[in-house]
Design an enzyme around this catalytic site. Structure first.
Site, PDB file in Angstrom:
ATOM      1  CE1 TYR A 123       0.193   2.086   4.371  1.00  0.00           C
ATOM      2  CE2 TYR A 123       0.768  -0.268   4.798  1.00  0.00           C
ATOM      3  CZ  TYR A 123       0.657   1.003   4.826  1.00  0.00           C
ATOM      4  OH  TYR A 123       1.419   1.310   6.245  1.00  0.00           O
ATOM      5  CB  CYS A 124       1.410   3.914  -1.793  1.00  0.00           C
ATOM      6  SG  CYS A 124       0.250   3.951  -3.059  1.00  0.00           S
ATOM      7  N   GLY A 125       0.095   5.818  -0.534  1.00  0.00           N
ATOM      8  CA  GLY A 125      -0.817   6.759  -0.138  1.00  0.00           C
ATOM      9  C   GLY A 125      -2.232   6.910  -0.574  1.00  0.00           C
ATOM     10  N   GLY A 165      -2.708   4.399  -3.517  1.00  0.00           N
ATOM     11  CA  GLY A 165      -2.858   3.330  -4.587  1.00  0.00           C
ATOM     12  C   GLY A 165      -2.246   3.217  -5.745  1.00  0.00           C
ATOM     13  CG  PHE A 181      -1.917   5.940   5.019  1.00  0.00           C
ATOM     14  CD1 PHE A 181      -1.885   4.834   6.295  1.00  0.00           C
ATOM     15  CD2 PHE A 181      -1.844   7.306   5.683  1.00  0.00           C
ATOM     16  CE1 PHE A 181      -1.755   5.192   7.364  1.00  0.00           C
ATOM     17  CE2 PHE A 181      -1.785   7.440   7.006  1.00  0.00           C
ATOM     18  CZ  PHE A 181      -1.867   6.434   7.860  1.00  0.00           C
TER      19      PHE A 181
END
Length: 127
Positions: A82-84, A86, A111
């Protein structure tokens, strides 16, 4: 919200054809200390330090290709990235799949989507 440029969005759209995604609700349902996958935060160090998902490990997108074989040597290990929002996780997942990792998912919404749904966050430090 970031204003992503067309070239970047095309790169992400192309990667989405190769990467399977998982909803944040499904990740939340499966998230527990004895989980059967490794949850990988691919955001930058400062983003990680500001808060991250419980039980996650940090391998930023900029270093994941260099470090993943040391941190997660088995290429069949189930991974959820995961990141900020997607996008970076899709690109990181595509990259490590090319390295031979065979069980990789990217969490939709990232996130930001996680916190918008009031799901648990670790404020700082590593679990």
């Amino acid at each position: 919200m970031l204003d992503h440029k067309p070239g970047f969005l095309k790169l992400v759209a192309d990667a989405q054809k190769e990467v399977k995604e998982i909803s944040r609700e499904e990740v939340a349902r499966r998230l527990k200390p004895e989980k059967d996958f490794v949850l990988v935060d691919v955001r930058e160090e400062t983003e990680w330090e500001a808060g991250h998902l419980p039980f996650a490990v940090h391998l930023s997108k900029g270093l994941i290709e260099r470090d993943i074989e040391t941190k997660i040597p088995n290429p069949s290990t189930p991974l959820i990235l995961y990141c900020g929002g997607g996008y970076r996780s899709i690109l990181a997942a595509q990259s490590i799949q090319k390295m031979g990792y065979t069980n990789v998912l990217s969490m939709t919404g990232g996130f930001r989507g996680w916190i918008e749904n009031n799901l648990p966050v670790v404020a700082s430090g590593v679990l």
